[in-house]
Design a protein around this motif. Sequence first.
Motif, short mmCIF file in Angstrom:
data_model
loop_
_atom_site.label_atom_id
_atom_site.label_comp_id
_atom_site.label_asym_id
_atom_site.label_seq_id
_atom_site.Cartn_x
_atom_site.Cartn_y
_atom_site.Cartn_z
N PRO A 152 36.92 20.91 24.03
CA PRO A 152 37.87 20.24 22.97
C PRO A 152 39.31 20.08 23.54
O PRO A 152 40.04 19.10 23.20
N TYR A 153 39.61 21.30 24.30
CA TYR A 153 41.07 21.21 25.06
C TYR A 153 41.20 19.83 25.87
O TYR A 153 42.43 19.39 25.89
N ALA A 154 40.30 19.37 26.52
CA ALA A 154 40.21 18.43 27.41
C ALA A 154 40.24 16.91 26.65
O ALA A 154 40.68 15.97 27.16
N ILE A 155 40.18 16.99 25.31
CA ILE A 155 40.00 15.67 24.33
C ILE A 155 41.48 15.78 23.89
O ILE A 155 42.20 16.38 23.12
N PRO A 156 42.30 14.41 24.07
CA PRO A 156 43.48 14.20 23.38
C PRO A 156 43.44 14.41 21.90
O PRO A 156 42.33 14.09 21.41
N THR A 157 44.45 14.92 21.49
CA THR A 157 44.37 15.12 19.87
C THR A 157 44.03 14.17 18.96
O THR A 157 43.55 14.02 18.11
N VAL A 158 44.44 12.77 19.41
CA VAL A 158 44.39 11.63 18.83
C VAL A 158 42.93 11.34 18.76
O VAL A 158 42.36 11.01 17.88
N ILE A 159 42.14 11.44 20.03
CA ILE A 159 40.85 11.06 19.95
C ILE A 159 40.04 12.28 19.22
O ILE A 159 39.17 11.79 18.67
N VAL B 275 40.34 11.16 15.71
CA VAL B 275 39.37 9.83 15.55
C VAL B 275 37.91 10.32 15.26
O VAL B 275 37.11 9.96 14.55
N MET B 276 37.49 11.41 16.13
CA MET B 276 36.02 11.96 16.11
C MET B 276 35.82 12.52 14.67
O MET B 276 34.57 12.65 14.35
N TRP C 12 39.28 23.21 15.74
CA TRP C 12 38.25 22.72 16.68
C TRP C 12 38.81 22.21 17.90
O TRP C 12 38.58 22.58 19.01
N PHE D 114 51.83 15.92 13.52
CA PHE D 114 51.96 14.59 13.65
C PHE D 114 50.75 13.74 13.81
O PHE D 114 50.23 12.99 13.03
N ASN D 115 50.21 14.03 15.01
CA ASN D 115 49.18 13.19 15.45
C ASN D 115 47.92 13.21 14.73
O ASN D 115 47.41 12.06 14.25
N ILE E 227 46.79 9.78 12.25
CA ILE E 227 45.41 8.90 12.63
C ILE E 227 44.58 9.07 11.48
O ILE E 227 43.91 7.95 11.12
#
Lengths: 293, 284
Positions: free
Chosen positions: B102-109, B112-113, B155, B218-219, B223
């Motif tokens: 999950p670290y490789a995933i942008p917090t925004v995405i 969203v997920m 997560w 924020f992010n 979202i």
Amino acid sequence: MSDRSRAGARRRPQRHLPLQVLLGFLVVYFLVPFWWVIVNSSKDAPGLFGGGNTLWFADQIDYLGNLSQLFTYDGGIYGRWILNSTLYALAGGIGATILSVMAGYGFAKYRFAARRFSFALVLGALMVPATALVIPTFIMFAELGLTNTIWAVILPSLLNPFGVYLMHVYARDAVPDEILDAARADGAGEIRTFLRIAFPLMRPAVVTVLLLSAVASWNNYFLPLAMLSDNRLFPVTVGLGLWQGIASANNAGSTSLWSLIIMGALVSVIPLVIAFFTLQRHWRGGLSLGGLR
Amino acid sequence: MGWLFVGPFGIVFLAFLIAPLAYALYLSLFQKRLIGGTSFVFLDNYVKAFTDPSFLSGSWFVIRFSLVAIPLQIIVALAMALILDAVTSLFTRFSRLMIFLPYAIPTVIGAVMWGFLYSKSFGPLSDIFGLFGATPPDFLSSNLIFYGLVNVVTWQWAGYYMIILYAALQGIDPTLYEAARMDGAGKWQIALRIKIPLIAPALLLILVFSLIGTLQFFNEPQILRSLAAGTIGPDFTPNMYAYQQAFSLANFNYGSAISFALGGIVFIGVYVFLFFTRKRRSFL
């Protein structure tokens, strides 16, 4: 590392079954969102909203259809977002890395006026919340006419105090003064000594700082959200956020947009997941560097 | 000669850190009124901020959120790192990678997920709870959004913290464990008395980073806001409030004052924290 594995080999092999089962549950938890996205990006709108099993495939598996919709919707804007993200990540990442490597080396290997004070400022900057800078930077850029251009996103990403700190630590330990002095005695200039002697020694940490800065730029949301109004300049994070806002605002009318967002989320994580798996050695190296000191 | 190498970074540092901070401070001392234009009001914006229920409730939220989410993330990360350090198998190597993913995933995405998973229309919660005949929890409702967000950030970050702690654990000299075993220490004692104290610097590093990050929250709420209509207001966190003031209402003076006040809270919070832990601080 090698010490550890030798110590492990000497011990009796232990299975620790309960711990492994616990770990299994945790892995499921960390993978559920990925699984959901992989499964549901195969569905069309009826499959998505039809009330079928949300954690399994529908009868229709249509990755290609969703993919082609994703890349053609609104004139192929999604492809642009991915390219923009790539540009911001590469330009910001490479630029920030060059500056960090030079500064870290300078702080570690030279004695100059105000060195201690400047380095203390850099460490203090680690504690400045990045978002506190966005509003004033926006107004400064607005006065220079730079808002809503790619520079508004790239220029502030060049600042990476943590990279400077990491490179300082690494240069201090991995580049012996004797080698530098020997190079200077042989008549090499300071820049040549840096490029030919110090830089190769620092390379492992350089790769790590490059990765960390590029990922930070790729993940950035607040800065581009504030700076950009033209959606053709958006990175994929801001773009998907925009789509999600539109889709939630008129839930009934935009069921097809939801399948685009899900597919878009999947596609947007693929480049980083690949980078992550192929370069994991460098990630871990840098993280331990930061953690141990 | 050193300035040759430090100089380029120094310019960026001045242009994109010192100048914006100074400018934000300057802006925050002014007010723009419909009548009379912009005028110098000294600390009025700060007085306003610290009596503004929106700013205060947002600040209170991020402080409460830090107090719950940060210990949770660190405990989960520490437990996972200790397990991965103690047990070596193909499966644990696989797990380490998956937990870090999950670290490789942008917090925004990531947000969203999780928004998908929380959704009533296509999330799995109703299926899962339906199996037991229970009503599914709505993590986007005002009662549960706090925990919904705690889950998202756990997560997102627990795997990253786990890797930092794991790397620190791997750096411990294993002969220490042999010595402890000779003295009759069990696995738990080794973990509690040797491993955890030795990785205290890494734990502190994580604490500081997560504190800085969480206070700027924020992010994720931004979202999830579009999904959780009515639950997350525009003033949910101080950062969102500053964003709203500056970019929705074009009130840059007050927006600057809020983000400067928030920056001050973060800086003081971290400074106080470092002061009280200075004996163990070896990472800076």
